[in-house]
Design a protein around this motif. Structure first.
Motif, short mmCIF file in Angstrom:
data_model
loop_
_atom_site.label_atom_id
_atom_site.label_comp_id
_atom_site.label_asym_id
_atom_site.label_seq_id
_atom_site.Cartn_x
_atom_site.Cartn_y
_atom_site.Cartn_z
N ARG A 77 1.91 -4.50 7.97
CA ARG A 77 2.83 -3.37 7.86
C ARG A 77 2.24 -2.14 8.53
O ARG A 77 1.03 -2.03 8.71
CB ARG A 77 3.14 -3.07 6.39
CG ARG A 77 3.87 -4.18 5.66
CD ARG A 77 4.17 -3.79 4.23
NE ARG A 77 2.95 -3.67 3.44
CZ ARG A 77 2.92 -3.31 2.16
NH1 ARG A 77 4.05 -3.03 1.53
NH2 ARG A 77 1.79 -3.25 1.51
N SER A 78 3.10 -1.22 8.88
CA SER A 78 2.64 0.02 9.47
C SER A 78 1.94 0.87 8.41
O SER A 78 2.15 0.70 7.20
CB SER A 78 3.82 0.80 10.05
OG SER A 78 4.75 1.15 9.03
N PRO B 67 1.15 1.38 1.13
CA PRO B 67 0.49 2.29 0.18
C PRO B 67 -1.02 2.09 0.12
O PRO B 67 -1.75 3.01 -0.24
CB PRO B 67 1.16 1.94 -1.15
CG PRO B 67 1.66 0.55 -0.99
CD PRO B 67 2.04 0.42 0.45
N GLU B 68 -1.51 0.91 0.50
CA GLU B 68 -2.95 0.67 0.46
C GLU B 68 -3.69 1.52 1.49
O GLU B 68 -4.90 1.70 1.39
CB GLU B 68 -3.23 -0.80 0.71
CG GLU B 68 -2.66 -1.72 -0.37
CD GLU B 68 -2.88 -3.18 -0.05
OE1 GLU B 68 -3.38 -3.45 1.06
OE2 GLU B 68 -2.57 -4.04 -0.89
N VAL C 293 -6.10 8.45 -5.94
CA VAL C 293 -4.98 7.96 -5.14
C VAL C 293 -4.18 6.91 -5.90
O VAL C 293 -2.95 6.89 -5.88
CB VAL C 293 -5.51 7.38 -3.81
CG1 VAL C 293 -4.41 6.62 -3.07
CG2 VAL C 293 -6.04 8.50 -2.93
N LEU C 294 -4.90 6.03 -6.61
CA LEU C 294 -4.21 5.02 -7.40
C LEU C 294 -3.36 5.66 -8.49
O LEU C 294 -2.23 5.23 -8.76
CB LEU C 294 -5.25 4.07 -8.03
CG LEU C 294 -4.67 2.92 -8.85
CD1 LEU C 294 -3.87 1.98 -7.95
CD2 LEU C 294 -5.77 2.16 -9.57
N GLN D 162 -9.77 1.38 2.22
CA GLN D 162 -8.92 0.74 3.23
C GLN D 162 -8.98 1.50 4.56
O GLN D 162 -9.03 0.89 5.63
CB GLN D 162 -7.48 0.69 2.72
CG GLN D 162 -6.47 0.10 3.68
CD GLN D 162 -6.64 -1.39 3.87
OE1 GLN D 162 -7.46 -2.00 3.20
NE2 GLN D 162 -5.88 -1.96 4.79
N GLN D 163 -9.00 2.83 4.49
CA GLN D 163 -9.11 3.62 5.71
C GLN D 163 -10.43 3.36 6.42
O GLN D 163 -10.48 3.25 7.65
CB GLN D 163 -8.97 5.10 5.37
CG GLN D 163 -7.60 5.48 4.82
CD GLN D 163 -7.56 6.91 4.30
OE1 GLN D 163 -8.58 7.63 4.32
NE2 GLN D 163 -6.41 7.35 3.84
#
Length: 597
Positions: free
Chosen positions: A57-58, A63-64, A267-268, A70-71
């Motif tokens: 996904r883009s 959301p991850e 963030v979560l 993740q970044q």
């Protein structure tokens, strides 16, 4: 020291050495070519690895991607992809600077070598031809000398022989003279040929072949220097990309250091905070009291007067989101111009209990499978219906989504406003200077931007209304709806609702209830499967859109019709109402303007 002086007699050695040098050059070209294939394969595998682990996904829809871990992983993949690009650059540089250049150089130097050795072989052939001529003249001189000597001996023997005639003697002397003359000529020819051969031989060994050998030496030295420089290109090509590779590795280190556990936890929370209040204590339900039996088979627990006792065992279970949801199907898509399509009610929403024969209803329930309410897990497996106002989301998430939509619409609105201002300025310029353009040609674009501005303003107003509703909504009410349809923009409300009927219903508990409410306290044995409904209105509402109740459990209503609110929306997008003309059923919550009492 050069080959022409030191290796004047090693023609074959020089020939083998120069051929070995060319073979080594070709071998190195082949080696570099295979090296580039290794680099290209390595880069291709790295890119395939990166592509395999990139998200499908883009980033905007994932959301991850908001988590630092993740970044950082995405940054590591990006740096590895850049690293693969540098390996491809190494392969490309080696192909261009080594493989192609050396292959071309090898062809040129092979031609040069061939030319030099052709000159050497031609000189050798000429020397050999001179030597053969010398040998031939030498043999002829030797033969003529023997012939002359033999003729002289014959003439002398005949001259001393008394029996020989004078003619024979004269003939023998003449033959001896001829042979002697031929021997003298052969001698002169042999001497000249010898002198010429010695001159050619000296030129061959001291001038011609040394020059050829020197040219071959220069060619071989140039080939060796070029090969050595090509050896250095391997390391130089690597060194050229090392700074960028170092930056890639440094970027991976930076990505590793950018992982922030605390930030990811926040963030979560921001992504999944629902905004609901925690459920209260569960009330004790006393099952020790025996169920009140009906005095007759036809009453089934009804009082002697045939009316349900409003103080009957109505159990109002508190909502315990997300564990207390009833398994009601999400409502079908609705349209302000009419009711839902027939196909949308293939299964239909769970039918509320309407006025029916209690015995028939009890018999139907006893014959069917026990209708247990499905768990929240099974409800989630059916999926939720996304709505335009995000009412299918928990309150906190809905507020975030609405704010996000407001920000996006605001940016779009500002963009359209700036574009309209630019077009108006351009139009003014065209009006002042007609030769630059036609002002009328800008009118369609200005009208289009104006329409976009009005549309965006309406959307912003709509989202602001929904945001105000979401911020003022009490947690645990309708904000926890999982099957809500999008609510259309509310038109101006109609006439004020008439609450006399609702008030009179509240003030007259002794009035006979409608047919739809006669099953309020009938089935105490099925309290685990059916939730009891209140028999009296809890407020009033106004229909803001027309609805055709075409499925079981629903009721039709007209736009602007006043209705009595019998049961609030429990999170499934449906509200139970009662019409003043009689009849009770469920209608879409988004089609009502509700005013609870």
């Amino acid at each position: 020291m050069d080959w022409g002086t030191e290796l004047w007699d090693q023609f074959e050695v020089i020939e083998r050495h120069t051929q070995w040098g060319l073979d080594l050059l070709d071998k190195y070209v082949k080696f570099v070519k295979e090296r580039t294939e290794v680099e290209q394969s390595y880069a291709k595998q790295l890119r395939s690895l990166v592509k395999k682990y990139l998200p499908k996904r883009s980033t905007k829809d994932d959301p991850e991607s908001k988590f630092s871990q993740q970044q950082s992983f995405m940054q590591v993949l990006q740096e590895l992809n850049d690293f693969a690009g540098q390996r491809e650059l190494v392969a490309e540089n080696l192909t261009m600077q080594v493989c192609l250049e050396l292959a071309k150089y090898s062809q040129d130097i092979k031609q040069e070598r061939k030319m030099h050795f052709q000159e050497g072989r031609r000189a050798q052939q000429q020397l050999e031809n001179g030597l053969k001529q010398l040998e031939n003249s030498k043999r002829k001189f030797e033969r003529d000398c023997r012939e002359a000597e033999k003729a002289a001996q014959t003439a002398e023997r005949l001259d001393q022989d008394i029996n020989a005639t004078k003619a024979d003697v004269e003939k023998a002397k003449q033959q001896a003279h001829v042979r002697s003359h031929m021997a003298e000529e052969s001698k002169n020819e042999y001497a000249a040929q010898l002198q010429r051969f010695n001159r050619d031989q000296a030129h061959f060994y001291f001038t011609e072949m040394p020059q050829i050998f020197d040219k071959l030496q220069d060619m071989d030295e140039r080939r060796t220097a070029r090969l050595g420089a090509s050896y250095g290109l391997l390391s130089e090509t690597e060194l050229q990309v090392m700074p960028i590779i170092g930056k890639c590795l440094e970027g991976m280190k930076v990505a590793a250091a950018a992982v922030d556990p605390k930030n990811d936890s926040q963030v979560l929370i921001g992504l999944h905070k629902s905004g609901f209040t925690r459920p209260g204590d569960v009330e004790f339900e006393d099952f020790s009291q025996p169920m009140t039996r009906a005095p007759s088979d036809s009453s089934l627990g009804l009082p002697p007067d045939g009316r349900p006792d409003p103080r009957g065992p109505v159990r109002n279970r508190p909502k315990r989101w997300p564990f207390g949801k009833k398994n009601k199907l999400p409502p079908p898509p609705l349209s302000p111009l009419g009711g839902p399509p027939p196909s949308a009610y293939a299964n239909g929403p769970p039918s509320p209990r309407f006025g029916r024969d209690p015995l028939a209803l009890l018999s139907e329930i006893s014959k069917s499978v026990k209708p247990r309410i499905a768990s929240f897990r099974s409800l989630r497996s059916r999926g939720t219906v996304a709505t335009e106002d995000f009412s299918h989301l928990p309150p906190e998430q809905r507020r975030k989504k609405l704010k996000q939509q407001l920000e996006e619409r605001g940016r779009e609105l500002q963009k359209e406003i700036d574009q309209r201002e630019a077009l108006k300025k351009m139009k003014d310029v065209y009006e002042k200077t007609p030769q630059m353009g036609d002002p009328a040609s800008l009118e369609p674009r200005i009208s289009e931007t104006l329409g976009n501005i009005e549309r965006l303003k309406l959307e912003i107003q709509k989202y602001e209304t929904w945001l105000a509703e979401a911020e003022n909504r009490v947690p645990g009410n309708r904000s926890d709806s999982l099957g809500r349809q999008g609510r259309p923009p509310e038109p101006p409300s109609g006439a004020p609702p008439d609450t006399n009927n609702c008030s009179s219903d509240k003030e007259s508990p002794e009035a006979p209830p409608s047919d739809e409410g006669t099953d309020t306290s009938i089935y105490t044995e099925f309290e685990e499967d059916f939730e009891e409904e209140p028999a009296f209105p809890i407020g009033h509402c106004v229909a803001i859109y027309q609805f055709e109740g075409s499925s079981e459990g629903t009721i039709s209503m007209d736009e602007g019709e006043d209705l009595c609110l019998m049961e609030e929306d429990k999170g499934d997008g449906w509200t139970r109402v009662r019409r003043k003309q009689g009849g009770e059923g469920y209608v879409p919550t988004s089609y009502l303007r509700v005013t609870p009492s």
